[in-house]
Enzyme design. Structure first.
Site, mmCIF file in Angstrom:
data_model
loop_
_atom_site.group_PDB
_atom_site.id
_atom_site.type_symbol
_atom_site.label_atom_id
_atom_site.label_comp_id
_atom_site.label_asym_id
_atom_site.label_seq_id
_atom_site.Cartn_x
_atom_site.Cartn_y
_atom_site.Cartn_z
ATOM 1 N N CYS A 1 0.997 -1.044 -0.166
ATOM 2 C CA CYS A 1 0.391 -0.192 0.123
ATOM 3 C C CYS A 1 0.568 1.249 -0.401
ATOM 4 C CB CYS A 1 -0.648 -0.127 1.198
ATOM 5 S SG CYS A 1 0.164 -0.159 3.048
ATOM 6 N N ASN B 1 2.043 1.638 4.555
ATOM 7 C CA ASN B 1 2.505 0.420 4.940
ATOM 8 C C ASN B 1 2.367 0.000 6.317
ATOM 9 O OD1 ASN B 1 5.397 -2.585 5.369
ATOM 10 N ND2 ASN B 1 3.053 -2.601 5.483
ATOM 11 N N CYS C 1 -1.434 0.459 7.541
ATOM 12 C CA CYS C 1 -3.112 0.887 7.731
ATOM 13 C C CYS C 1 -3.518 -0.744 7.004
ATOM 14 C CB CYS C 1 -3.599 1.744 6.412
ATOM 15 S SG CYS C 1 -3.361 3.330 7.849
ATOM 16 N N ARG C 2 -3.210 -0.923 5.126
ATOM 17 C CA ARG C 2 -4.028 -1.739 4.259
ATOM 18 C C ARG C 2 -3.172 -2.896 4.121
ATOM 19 N NH1 ARG C 2 -5.251 2.389 -0.391
ATOM 20 N NH2 ARG C 2 -3.533 3.035 0.435
ATOM 21 N N SER C 3 -1.257 -2.409 4.045
ATOM 22 C CA SER C 3 -0.660 -3.881 3.329
ATOM 23 C C SER C 3 -1.059 -4.437 4.918
ATOM 24 C CB SER C 3 0.774 -3.567 2.855
ATOM 25 O OG SER C 3 1.429 -2.465 3.326
ATOM 26 N N ASP D 1 -7.883 3.716 1.317
ATOM 27 C CA ASP D 1 -7.365 4.773 2.303
ATOM 28 C C ASP D 1 -7.942 4.471 3.328
ATOM 29 O OD1 ASP D 1 -5.244 5.840 3.697
ATOM 30 O OD2 ASP D 1 -4.801 6.634 1.974
HETATM 31 P P1 4NP Z 1 -1.663 2.643 4.033
HETATM 32 O O1 4NP Z 1 -2.933 4.003 5.219
HETATM 33 O O2 4NP Z 1 -1.272 3.429 2.408
HETATM 34 O O3 4NP Z 1 -2.877 1.854 3.994
HETATM 35 O O4 4NP Z 1 -1.284 2.509 5.071
HETATM 36 C C1 4NP Z 1 -2.357 5.111 4.873
HETATM 37 C C2 4NP Z 1 -1.167 5.676 5.832
HETATM 38 C C3 4NP Z 1 -0.477 6.535 6.335
HETATM 39 C C4 4NP Z 1 -0.381 7.965 5.454
HETATM 40 C C5 4NP Z 1 -1.604 7.210 3.939
HETATM 41 C C6 4NP Z 1 -2.102 6.108 3.933
HETATM 42 N N1 4NP Z 1 -0.104 9.093 5.194
HETATM 43 O O5 4NP Z 1 -0.482 10.048 4.075
HETATM 44 O O6 4NP Z 1 0.820 9.132 6.180
#
Ligand code: 4NP
Length: 153
Positions: A8, A11, A13-15, A122
């Site tokens: 993602c 790294n 939240c989702r992955s 997201d």
């Molecule tokens: P992820 O979510 O891609 O599912 O881990 C996010 C985590 C942090 C951010 C964006 C999406 N950020 O902008 O910091």
């Protein structure tokens, strides 16, 4: 050993959820599952507390994970690379050196909704319900992935 990488943006939240869920459905002697982010934003961090909480509600411990950035070597080290959304997909493909590397990259929700090219939303800027929804989507996709992989063994 078949190696699967979940990717993602951050790294956190989702992955990490996708990694934990798929791992819970596969034999760790036969499969390695890891995750990474296309960005450097959260390198070294634990998963988001909301991801940790929703995983725990389903009996999955993701607290030992640490965020890392996707690197070109991952095209060599992994057999299948699942992007959580179209933006992640494009960022990974942009790093590929050849068609063999590109062919390893898939959108994870195409496992549940073939050829629809849907994104795992997201959840970072939303509330807890976003994480519940992400868990449901990833659990269904990982169930289908594990059925395919286990049928090969
Ligand atoms: P992820 O979510 O891609 O599912 O881990 C996010 C985590 C942090 C951010 C964006 C999406 N950020 O902008 O910091």
């Amino acid at each position: 050993m078949t190696k699967i990488l979940m990717v993602c943006l951050g790294n956190i939240c989702r992955s990490p959820l996708a990694e934990g869920i798929l791992q819970s459905k596969l034999d760790d002697k036969l499969f390695k599952v890891d995750s990474a982010g296309t960005s450097s934003y959260h390198i070294g961090n634990k998963p988001d507390p909301r991801s940790i909480a929703v995983a725990k509600q389903h009996g999955i411990d993701i607290t030992k994970q640490q965020a890392r950035q996707f690197i070109k070597q991952d095209f060599i080290d992994f057999d299948i690379i699942y992007a959580m959304d179209n933006s992640n997909y494009d960022n990974i493909i942009a790093l590929a050196e050849n068609d063999a590397e590109k062919s390893k990259v898939k959108l994870i929700l195409n496992e549940s909704f073939p050829a629809k090219n849907l994104d795992v939303p997201d959840p970072y800027y939303g509330g807890d319900t976003g994480f519940d929804n992400v868990f449901i989507l990833l659990d269904d996709a990982c169930q289908k992935i594990s059925q395919q992989l286990n049928s090969l063994t």
